[in-house]
Design an enzyme around this catalytic site. Structure first.
Site, PDB file in Angstrom:
ATOM      1  N   HIS A 145       5.608  -0.141  -2.771  1.00 35.74           N
ATOM      2  CA  HIS A 145       4.489   0.211  -3.630  1.00 35.74           C
ATOM      3  C   HIS A 145       4.679  -0.408  -5.012  1.00 35.74           C
ATOM      4  CE1 HIS A 145       3.158   2.970  -0.557  1.00 35.74           C
ATOM      5  NE2 HIS A 145       4.338   3.566  -0.557  1.00 35.74           N
ATOM      6  N   CYS A 186       1.233  -3.288  -4.574  1.00 37.93           N
ATOM      7  CA  CYS A 186       0.006  -3.190  -5.354  1.00 37.93           C
ATOM      8  C   CYS A 186       0.268  -3.705  -6.774  1.00 37.93           C
ATOM      9  CB  CYS A 186      -0.459  -1.737  -5.429  1.00 37.93           C
ATOM     10  SG  CYS A 186      -0.951  -1.029  -3.839  1.00 37.93           S
TER      11      CYS A 186
END
Length: 431
Positions: A145, A186
């Site tokens: 992430h 991300c």
């Protein structure tokens, strides 16, 4: 001379130069920065990457693997000891080195491995590091992430300033000839935008730009989780098909950019390095390996933003679970996740309301975060994780830390921001 012949000739020259260099070696650091069954895909990506590097001749002593290692033998795994990276795919877990697992998967240890700090890793994991020198090429792949200027680890975060400082350290201390970095996360482009220099022989590509999500893919009904990430499976799908003596990093980037229609795949750094062949970074032996089930290009139809993976899985199980009991449990968990998302946004709004005027609130809450005051941002993110939401448990909270960057860039004193974060979240926890 035709274009293919010219490219082969250039590749041969590069290879000859590398082979002729004194003690030239290939090194690779591959990292999954998450844990938990819902994050299956990150370890699957990393295991698949290892198989590519290993099959193309990079010896295990030159490959360092960091992953939590809680997936292969997880009780939720219907095939114990096996990890796959696409539906119907073969085992990518077999043979993967367990250099740093569990609590050893941290940003601090990652940086020590990258910089070759053997003393700093005595007694930790395998102790292996990227022990590279001025004639060596280094390949880094990270999957997890992210958020603006952040890539996440199970209990901490790595900030862009620290990664780029490590890269500069390696350059200054002649720890590589060329280095290539691939990041699946991300907002991963934010790790390099206006940060990675173009004259230090480092080339990087990222799954997304600095303001958008990367995407998961390949949902598997048997495992009830996603098996891969779009950018990652696309670069590895390309590598599984490639002739490493001919195809260049630029060729791979263009192919992955075209195939990844869910986010904007980005490139940074030294474009001269991008003209070099895959074999100089992803392998030093076989130019071509037999095709397998991962070689076939697949059309991805189930991509989902990384931050929506958990609700997507729970929604599927709630509607398609094999028994009423399973569907009920999944629906209850989905309701809790959605409630926690609302709570997270409510907390962020409260923090903002206590730090800026009412007329300024909406701007702070809506404009993309592009951290300028890095020290303030880093401290604020840390306090938000410690007092409000653990990112490993509530990954969606990472989607809101851009607001903290906006607050810091308003030149609000760091101490005031962190004090408000602590106060708001302590009151929430006592409620």
């Amino acid at each position: 001379m035709c274009q293919v012949e010219m490219r082969f000739a250039i590749s041969f020259v590069f290879l000859a130069l590398m082979l002729g260099a004194s003690e030239s070696k290939h090194w690779a650091l591959i990292v999954a920065g998450s844990n938990g069954w819902y994050n299956y895909r990150h370890q699957a990506d990393v295991c698949h990457a290892y198989q590519i590097l290993h099959k193309h001749g990079i010896p295990d002593e030159n490959i360092v693997v960091m992953m939590y290692d809680d997936i292969a033998n997880n009780e939720a795994n219907p095939t114990p000891g096996v990890i796959i990276n696409k539906p119907g795919g073969g085992d990518v877990y077999k043979g993967v080195p367990k250099d740093y697992i569990g609590e050893a998967v941290t940003p601090a240890n990652f940086l020590k491995v990258l910089k070759g700090d053997k003393n700093g890793l005595k007694g930790v994991g395998s102790g292996k590091v990227i022990d590279s020198g001025p004639n060596d090429n280094v390949f880094v792949f990270f999957a997890d992430h992210g958020a603006p200027n952040i890539i996440a680890f199970p209990t901490d975060e790595l900030h862009a300033k620290d990664l780029n400082a490590a890269i500069q350290y390696m350059h200054t201390n002649k720890k590589y000839r060329q280095m290539v970095i691939y990041i699946e996360a991300c907002e991963s482009g934010s790790m390099f935008i206006n940060k990675l220099q173009n004259n230090i022989s480092v080339f990087a590509t990222t799954a997304a730009n600095g303001e958008e999500s990367s995407y998961a893919c390949y949902y598997d009904d048997a495992r009830q989780t996603y098996l891969g990430d779009v950018y990652s499976v696309k670069w590895m799908e390309n590598s599984d098909n490639a002739n490493f003596l001919v195809e260049t990093l630029e060729d791979q980037f263009k192919d992955v950019q075209e195939e990844t229609n869910t986010s904007h795949v980005m490139q940074f750094g030294d474009m001269n390095v991008s003209k070099m062949t895959l074999g100089l970074f992803q392998g030093n032996g076989n130019s071509f390996i037999p095709k397998n089930e991962y070689s076939k290009k697949s059309i991805i139809t189930d991509a989902v933003p990384s931050h929506d993976v958990v609700p997507s899985i729970l929604s599927r199980v709630a509607s398609e679970g094999s028994t009423p009991e399973i569907r009920s449990v999944a629906q209850k968990a989905l309701n809790e996740v959605n409630q926690k998302r609302i709570e997270c946004w409510t907390v962020i709004r409260k923090i903002v309301s206590k730090l800026v005027s009412a007329s300024k609130e909406e701007e702070i809450l809506t404009k993309p975060g592009k951290p300028i005051n890095e020290e303030c941002y880093q401290q604020s993110v840390t306090k938000f994780r410690e007092y409000c939401f653990n990112f490993n448990e509530y990954e969606h909270a990472l989607r809101h830390v851009y607001v903290l960057a906006n607050l810091c860039d308003e030149r609000i004193p760091t101490e005031r921001i962190t004090r408000v974060i602590k106060t708001v979240c302590q009151k929430r926890n006592l409620a």
